[in-house]
Design a protein around this motif. Structure first.
Motif, mmCIF file in Angstrom:
data_model
loop_
_atom_site.group_PDB
_atom_site.id
_atom_site.type_symbol
_atom_site.label_atom_id
_atom_site.label_comp_id
_atom_site.label_asym_id
_atom_site.label_seq_id
_atom_site.Cartn_x
_atom_site.Cartn_y
_atom_site.Cartn_z
ATOM 1 N N GLU A 146 25.334 23.993 45.841
ATOM 2 C CA GLU A 146 24.420 24.654 44.887
ATOM 3 C C GLU A 146 23.571 23.613 44.152
ATOM 4 O O GLU A 146 22.386 23.842 43.891
ATOM 5 N N LEU A 205 20.192 22.600 45.436
ATOM 6 C CA LEU A 205 19.026 23.458 45.203
ATOM 7 C C LEU A 205 18.168 22.917 44.057
ATOM 8 O O LEU A 205 16.958 23.131 44.022
ATOM 9 N N LEU A 206 18.801 22.182 43.132
ATOM 10 C CA LEU A 206 18.024 21.531 42.069
ATOM 11 C C LEU A 206 17.178 20.405 42.648
ATOM 12 O O LEU A 206 16.044 20.169 42.211
ATOM 13 N N VAL A 265 16.035 20.390 45.699
ATOM 14 C CA VAL A 265 14.946 21.096 46.389
ATOM 15 C C VAL A 265 13.841 21.432 45.395
ATOM 16 O O VAL A 265 12.655 21.170 45.622
ATOM 17 N N ARG A 266 14.253 22.014 44.274
ATOM 18 C CA ARG A 266 13.288 22.429 43.259
ATOM 19 C C ARG A 266 12.477 21.229 42.736
ATOM 20 O O ARG A 266 11.254 21.292 42.628
ATOM 21 N N THR A 282 9.830 28.534 43.375
ATOM 22 C CA THR A 282 10.727 29.697 43.419
ATOM 23 C C THR A 282 11.041 30.070 44.864
ATOM 24 O O THR A 282 12.203 30.343 45.218
ATOM 25 N N VAL A 340 13.525 27.530 46.360
ATOM 26 C CA VAL A 340 14.921 27.695 45.938
ATOM 27 C C VAL A 340 15.554 28.885 46.663
ATOM 28 O O VAL A 340 16.717 28.811 47.089
ATOM 29 N N GLU A 341 14.821 29.974 46.824
ATOM 30 C CA GLU A 341 15.370 31.138 47.553
ATOM 31 C C GLU A 341 15.654 30.787 49.014
ATOM 32 O O GLU A 341 16.688 31.175 49.560
ATOM 33 N N GLY A 374 16.158 27.790 50.188
ATOM 34 C CA GLY A 374 17.259 26.827 50.185
ATOM 35 C C GLY A 374 18.594 27.513 49.977
ATOM 36 O O GLY A 374 19.598 27.153 50.597
ATOM 37 N N ARG A 375 18.603 28.541 49.134
ATOM 38 C CA ARG A 375 19.855 29.286 48.908
ATOM 39 C C ARG A 375 20.264 30.004 50.190
ATOM 40 O O ARG A 375 21.450 30.067 50.517
#
Ligand code: ATP
Ligand code: MG
Length: 135
Positions: free
Chosen positions: A12, A15-16, A18-19, A41, A44-45, A47-48
């Protein structure tokens, strides 16, 4: 290609990364706050999804140029089970786990181009492109 970045997506916290990576690329291209937020945004989606559905993978980010316009190209790749029905996956509300089923369709609306390509022997590449000054 004017520059490229690679971010592993295993937790998780990644994802930071990535952002932040996408934020820096957007800033370096001169994206406005709204467009930068859109592409961050979406990233992050996606990447999640790489993390949750794709069992982890990576994002390769690049600054690209086409017809005098610069853009950000984000490739999310994993070696998970893949997406058997792409239209279904893009349908708002469809989830194969217990999400809301809004991430993929939402990401598509937040960028200029979104393509999904199956990878052999396993996995998927989701490519998102956001152009500077193109709405
Ligand atoms: N990288 C991937 N690998 C395999 N399946 C995927 C991948 N990305 C998306 N999917 C499939 O597409 C479906 C829809 O994705 P979407 O992001 O819209 O919803 P979700 O992740 O289930 O929920 P939400 O994003 O709203 O929390 C997923 O439930 C999953 O079945
Ligand atoms: Mg999702």
């Amino acid at each position: 290609m004017l520059g490229a970045e690679y971010v592993c997506i295993k937790t998780e916290d990644d994802l930071l990364l990535v952002r932040n990576c996408v934020r820096q690329l957007a800033a370096s291209l001169g994206f406005g706050v709204l467009d930068a937020t859109r592409v961050m945004t979406a990233a992050v989606e996606l990447g999640r999804n790489t993390l949750i559905h794709g069992e982890g993978g990576h994002m390769q980010a690049a600054i690209i140029m086409q017809r005098n316009t610069k853009g950000i190209r984000l490739d999310f790749e994993d070696t998970g089970p893949g997406i058997p029905d792409i239209d279904l996956a893009l349908t708002d509300g469809y989830t194969s786990k217990n999400g809301m089923g809004l991430g993929l369709g939402g990401a598509k609306r937040l960028v200029n181009e979104l393509t999904i390509v199956p990878l052999a022997p396993r996995g998927v590449r989701v490519r998102a492109i956001s152009w500077l000054d193109r709405n």
